[in-house]
Design an enzyme around this catalytic site. Structure first.
Site, short mmCIF file in Angstrom:
data_model
loop_
_atom_site.label_atom_id
_atom_site.label_comp_id
_atom_site.label_asym_id
_atom_site.label_seq_id
_atom_site.Cartn_x
_atom_site.Cartn_y
_atom_site.Cartn_z
N ASP A 136 -7.28 4.29 -4.31
CA ASP A 136 -7.90 4.15 -2.99
C ASP A 136 -8.50 5.53 -2.72
OD1 ASP A 136 -7.96 2.13 -0.52
OD2 ASP A 136 -7.60 4.09 0.35
N LYS A 141 0.86 -1.19 0.00
CA LYS A 141 0.00 0.00 0.00
C LYS A 141 0.88 1.22 0.00
CE LYS A 141 -4.42 1.12 0.21
NZ LYS A 141 -5.63 0.36 -0.18
#
Ligand code: NDP
Ligand code: 2IT
Length: 448
Positions: free
Chosen positions: A168, A128
């Site tokens: 995201d 991430k």
């Protein structure tokens, strides 16, 4: 050492090594709390220090992102990429642009991603990244200059077989486009280094829809275990971004009625339901005009609750689709008291531990994030496959694979919960099923 002491020691090491990173601590604790019976059964995991290794990212990258705003002022942000685990494939996971971003948030997201990607059945490791940049109120040109600067550094760390980021919070089609363009310019390569790309330059059909659709497919599987469907169900949804929008679209198609939407300023309550026409208004408002959800209430003359979340609205099913810890113990209590018995998490870790505990104790149909929202990254995996083949699959082909993957994700969670004597506890099931595959791959690959 007994199993509990082993797990406690790993958790204490995480606290010590990652001071102040409360979201990361929370995500690790939830997974570790599920793994006792697995560790008991597999002493080889303990000998190989799988737990100690799995909580430590393989690589942590942190960098300066300088850019110039429209007034000519220099701005400096902090960028990150946490390459968490590559046992199952290249690092894969989104990028978040939000002012609250710091290491603790991205580590929690990267850690969760490892198990989520394992559940998808596709060959993807977990990672991430992101930045404390706030896209709100910025012009397209400012966003472009920022994205170009961000990618100027990130491009040396990623690659189609190394690490493949995606969107995201705060990163959608616009940002992916700017970042892809900059990567291509610097590296002189047109390869699948990001997913969520535009449909006419390497993106996959259904990727924009996939997280929301997948979250509804997962909930549908949960309902099937009780012989029920979505027909006539009243649903609350939080957020009004990518995940919320396509959750509503799919729920409408399946005969449910969605009565809420929110953003960081407040919640709208539309008791008549957010039909296709109203949803088109939301998509234009949020994806093009980049306005506030209050404008929905003004336009359709419904209630707007400033500073409130949707969980006080009576519903059968709740779809938290905004951000972490957006459902707390009181919210959970209210939802349960109002008869809510399905919670499917589109957002990552939206329920606090105290909220999750109540859902599990009450034995409602509770689909935890790393399972329920796995459809997004799964379809990113399908985008990677298409890029490697240099082919594009049809909408129907991708949607069918997404549905099959969500059925499989649910089955893995359900079966693992049964196997370990926790029937119906999909939190435990998801953690165990996701973990075992990664742990076995790590054992096979030796001490790395
Ligand atoms: P978007 O940026 O498209 O939308 C985010 C939405 O959540 C906005 O309505 C935003 O409101 C709201 N929101 C964000 N932060 C907060 C906050 N701190 N408090 C209240 N509301 C907030 O993001 P996505 O829809 O892509 O992501 C939503 C959630 O789903 C995240 O948890 C993400 O990690 C998760 N997720 C996303 C996937 C994807 O494919 N996109 C895949 C799997 C999970 P505002 O505009 O006011 O900020
Ligand atoms: O949290 C997530 O799974 C995502 N934001 C999507 C990641 C991806 O690589 O598609």
């Amino acid at each position: 050492m007994g199993v509990n002491a082993i797990i406690q020691a790993v958790y204490e090491q995480v606290l010590q090594r990652n001071p102040g990173e409360t979201e990361f601590h929370q995500a690790v604790k939830e997974v570790l709390d599920s793994l006792g019976p697995v560790i008991e059964k597999h002493p080889e995991y303990v000998d190989a220090k799988i737990l100690d290794r799995i909580v430590e990212p393989e690589r942590q990258i942190m960098f300066r992102v300088p850019w110039q705003d429209d007034k000519g002022n220099v701005q400096v942000n902090r960028g990150f990429r946490f390459e968490f685990n590559s046992a199952l494939g290249p690092y894969k996971g989104g990028l978040r642009f939000h002012p609250t971003v710091y290491a603790g948030i991205l580590k929690f997201l990267g850690f969760e991603q490892v198990f989520k990607n394992s559940l998808t059945t596709l060959p993807m490791g977990g990672g991430k990244g992101g930045c404390d940049f706030d896209p709100k109120g910025k012009s397209d040109n400012e966003v472009m200059r920022f994205c170009q600067s961000f990618m100027t550094e990130l491009c040396r760390h990623i690659g189609p077989d190394t690490d493949v980021p995606a969107g995201d919070i705060g990163v959608g089609g616009r940002e992916i486009g700017f970042m892809f363009g900059q990567y291509k310019r610097i590296r002189n390569e047109f390869t699948g280094i990001l997913t969520g790309k535009g449909l006419n330059w390497g993106g996959s059909l259904i990727r924009p829809e996939a997280t929301g659709y997948g979250c509804v497919y997962y909930a549908e599987e949960m309902l099937k275990t009780r012989g029920e469907s979505f027909d006539g169900k009243v649903c609350t949804v939080s957020g009004s971004g990518n995940v919320a929008q396509y959750t509503i679209e799919k729920l409408n198609q399946l005969g449910a009625k969605c009565v809420s939407l929110s953003d960081s300023n407040g919640t709208v309550h539309d008791p008549n339901g957010i039909d296709a026409e109203k949803l088109a208004f939301v998509m234009e408002l949020k994806n093009v005009k980049r306005g506030r959800i209050k404008e929905y209430a003004d336009k359709f003359k419904v209630d707007y609750m400033e500073g409130k979340r949707p969980w006080g609205i009576k519903c059968h099913c709740a779809f938290p689709s905004a951000t972490q810890n957006e459902v707390d113990a009181d919210d959970a209590k209210t939802l349960l008291a109002n008869g809510c018995y399905v919670v499917s998490e589109g957002a990552n870790m939206p329920s606090t531990p105290e909220a999750a505990e109540q859902f599990i104790a009450q034995k409602i149909l509770y689909g935890p994030a790393k399972a329920a929202n796995a459809g997004g990254v799964a379809t990113s995996g399908l985008e990677m496959s298409q890029n490697s083949q240099r082919l594009s699959w049809t909408r129907e082909q991708v949607d069918e694979q997404l549905q099959n993957i969500m059925i499989s994700v649910h089955k893995q969670c359900f079966d693992a919960a049964e196997e370990y004597g926790q029937s119906g506890n999909l939190v435990m099931g998801a953690n165990i099923a996701g973990f075992v595959k990664v742990a076995d791959a790590m054992l096979d690959q030796g001490l790395v």
